[in-house]
Design a protein around this motif. Sequence first.
Motif, PDB file in Angstrom:
ATOM      1  N   ALA A 155       0.911  -1.315   0.068  1.00 17.48           N
ATOM      2  CA  ALA A 155      -0.126   0.154   0.128  1.00 17.48           C
ATOM      3  C   ALA A 155       0.939   1.214  -0.216  1.00 17.48           C
ATOM      4  N   ALA A 156       2.283   1.157   0.668  1.00 16.93           N
ATOM      5  CA  ALA A 156       2.924   2.503   0.772  1.00 16.93           C
ATOM      6  C   ALA A 156       3.495   2.625  -0.541  1.00 16.93           C
ATOM      7  N   VAL A 157       4.026   1.472  -1.369  1.00 18.34           N
ATOM      8  CA  VAL A 157       4.555   1.496  -2.574  1.00 18.34           C
ATOM      9  C   VAL A 157       3.659   2.261  -3.491  1.00 18.34           C
ATOM     10  N   VAL A 158       2.276   1.781  -3.427  1.00 15.76           N
ATOM     11  CA  VAL A 158       1.152   2.336  -4.495  1.00 15.76           C
ATOM     12  C   VAL A 158       1.082   3.770  -4.158  1.00 15.76           C
ATOM     13  N   ASP A 159       0.981   4.133  -2.988  1.00 16.86           N
ATOM     14  CA  ASP A 159       0.799   5.580  -2.680  1.00 16.86           C
ATOM     15  C   ASP A 159       1.868   6.395  -2.844  1.00 16.86           C
ATOM     16  N   VAL A 160       3.041   6.014  -3.142  1.00 17.53           N
ATOM     17  CA  VAL A 160       4.348   6.798  -3.423  1.00 17.53           C
ATOM     18  C   VAL A 160       4.494   6.751  -5.031  1.00 17.53           C
ATOM     19  N   LEU A 161       4.149   5.873  -5.641  1.00 22.46           N
ATOM     20  CA  LEU A 161       4.499   5.813  -7.139  1.00 22.46           C
ATOM     21  C   LEU A 161       3.466   6.853  -7.960  1.00 22.46           C
ATOM     22  N   PRO A 162       4.117   7.617  -8.832  1.00 22.33           N
ATOM     23  CA  PRO A 162       3.351   8.541  -9.541  1.00 22.33           C
ATOM     24  C   PRO A 162       2.652   7.840 -10.428  1.00 22.33           C
ATOM     25  N   PRO A 163       1.426   8.405 -11.040  1.00 19.93           N
ATOM     26  CA  PRO A 163       0.684   7.515 -12.116  1.00 19.93           C
ATOM     27  C   PRO A 163       1.272   7.322 -13.345  1.00 19.93           C
ATOM     28  N   ASN A 164       2.234   7.842 -13.606  1.00 13.88           N
ATOM     29  CA  ASN A 164       3.169   7.538 -14.919  1.00 13.88           C
ATOM     30  C   ASN A 164       4.167   6.446 -14.706  1.00 13.88           C
ATOM     31  N   ALA A 165       4.287   6.095 -13.611  1.00 13.69           N
ATOM     32  CA  ALA A 165       5.137   5.024 -13.328  1.00 13.69           C
ATOM     33  C   ALA A 165       4.681   3.627 -13.717  1.00 13.69           C
ATOM     34  N   TYR A 166       3.497   3.517 -13.933  1.00 12.43           N
ATOM     35  CA  TYR A 166       2.911   2.079 -14.537  1.00 12.43           C
ATOM     36  C   TYR A 166       3.189   2.375 -15.922  1.00 12.43           C
ATOM     37  N   ALA A 167       3.085   3.286 -16.555  1.00  8.96           N
ATOM     38  CA  ALA A 167       3.283   3.342 -17.974  1.00  8.96           C
ATOM     39  C   ALA A 167       4.760   2.926 -18.280  1.00  8.96           C
ATOM     40  N   TRP A 168       5.613   3.543 -17.280  1.00 11.18           N
ATOM     41  CA  TRP A 168       6.911   3.248 -17.726  1.00 11.18           C
ATOM     42  C   TRP A 168       7.242   1.728 -17.138  1.00 11.18           C
ATOM     43  N   LEU A 169       6.493   1.115 -16.298  1.00 10.71           N
ATOM     44  CA  LEU A 169       6.760  -0.298 -16.233  1.00 10.71           C
ATOM     45  C   LEU A 169       6.241  -0.956 -17.233  1.00 10.71           C
ATOM     46  N   VAL A 170       5.061  -0.873 -17.924  1.00 14.24           N
ATOM     47  CA  VAL A 170       4.641  -1.355 -19.305  1.00 14.24           C
ATOM     48  C   VAL A 170       5.609  -1.302 -20.261  1.00 14.24           C
ATOM     49  N   ALA A 171       6.315  -0.122 -20.407  1.00 14.48           N
ATOM     50  CA  ALA A 171       7.267   0.007 -21.438  1.00 14.48           C
ATOM     51  C   ALA A 171       8.464  -0.742 -21.113  1.00 14.48           C
ATOM     52  N   ALA A 172       9.052  -0.877 -19.957  1.00 11.26           N
ATOM     53  CA  ALA A 172      10.111  -1.556 -19.596  1.00 11.26           C
ATOM     54  C   ALA A 172       9.911  -3.128 -19.872  1.00 11.26           C
ATOM     55  N   PHE A 173       8.621  -3.474 -19.366  1.00 17.99           N
ATOM     56  CA  PHE A 173       8.327  -5.156 -20.203  1.00 17.99           C
ATOM     57  C   PHE A 173       8.102  -5.001 -21.743  1.00 17.99           C
ATOM     58  N   ALA A 174       7.625  -4.323 -22.219  1.00 17.98           N
ATOM     59  CA  ALA A 174       7.793  -4.326 -23.789  1.00 17.98           C
ATOM     60  C   ALA A 174       9.165  -4.118 -24.239  1.00 17.98           C
ATOM     61  N   PHE A 175       9.964  -3.528 -23.657  1.00 16.68           N
ATOM     62  CA  PHE A 175      11.520  -3.576 -24.116  1.00 16.68           C
ATOM     63  C   PHE A 175      12.025  -4.751 -23.996  1.00 16.68           C
ATOM     64  N   VAL A 176      11.944  -5.355 -22.764  1.00 13.29           N
ATOM     65  CA  VAL A 176      12.561  -6.556 -22.531  1.00 13.29           C
ATOM     66  C   VAL A 176      12.112  -7.856 -23.494  1.00 13.29           C
ATOM     67  N   ILE A 177      10.759  -7.573 -23.678  1.00 16.62           N
ATOM     68  CA  ILE A 177      10.128  -8.755 -24.618  1.00 16.62           C
ATOM     69  C   ILE A 177      10.804  -8.597 -26.217  1.00 16.62           C
ATOM     70  N   ALA A 178      10.881  -7.044 -26.520  1.00 19.46           N
ATOM     71  CA  ALA A 178      11.256  -6.738 -27.996  1.00 19.46           C
ATOM     72  C   ALA A 178      12.959  -7.258 -27.913  1.00 19.46           C
ATOM     73  N   ILE A 179      13.565  -6.992 -26.862  1.00 21.63           N
ATOM     74  CA  ILE A 179      15.057  -7.243 -26.854  1.00 21.63           C
ATOM     75  C   ILE A 179      15.046  -8.954 -27.024  1.00 21.63           C
ATOM     76  N   ALA A 180      14.403  -9.911 -26.367  1.00 16.62           N
ATOM     77  CA  ALA A 180      14.343 -11.110 -26.380  1.00 16.62           C
ATOM     78  C   ALA A 180      14.003 -11.757 -27.723  1.00 16.62           C
ATOM     79  N   THR A 181      13.225 -10.898 -28.478  1.00 18.05           N
ATOM     80  CA  THR A 181      12.730 -11.405 -29.719  1.00 18.05           C
ATOM     81  C   THR A 181      13.798 -11.090 -30.579  1.00 18.05           C
ATOM     82  N   ALA A 182      14.453  -9.981 -30.568  1.00 19.50           N
ATOM     83  CA  ALA A 182      15.355  -9.613 -31.534  1.00 19.50           C
ATOM     84  C   ALA A 182      16.619 -10.665 -31.540  1.00 19.50           C
ATOM     85  N   LEU A 183      16.969 -10.793 -30.112  1.00 15.18           N
ATOM     86  CA  LEU A 183      17.948 -11.878 -30.028  1.00 15.18           C
ATOM     87  C   LEU A 183      17.724 -13.016 -30.456  1.00 15.18           C
TER      88      LEU A 183
END
Length: 129
Positions: free
Chosen positions: A51-79
């Motif tokens: 609950a404390a982590v959710v309160d501290v994270l800004p709303p755009n942090a979730y977008a960054w998390l999704v982008a980081a996942f997409a980046f890891v998937i893209a790198i694995a696919t390219a490799l």
Amino acid sequence: MGDHSSTVVVPPIWYVWQRALRTALQVAVALVLALGGSVGLLQALSPQVLAAVVDVLPPNAYAWLVAAFAFVIAIATALSRLMAIPLVNAWLTRVHAGSVPKIAATDPAATTTAGYPDALKSEPEDALG
């Protein structure tokens, strides 16, 4: 070339794009399960911390998390796609990480119609050909 090197003739990989897509799917499922498992474990062990982590994270942090996942998937696919290039696959076979066992690539007479040496088969003869 010296006597220590051997010629590696590796058959081409079938369905290279299918392998790349399968890698992307595997990485995506692994990331979702890892995130879900860690959040679930954190929720079960210490809901106040979550609950404390959710309160501290800004709303755009979730977008960054999704982008980081997409980046890891893209790198694995390219490799995965890079590893399907015949020259790279031949090198990987030399270091025992190719699409076929090294003995199958260095001794074509030792292979069966399935592309694997008879010595490495564990199924009945009619299963692999």
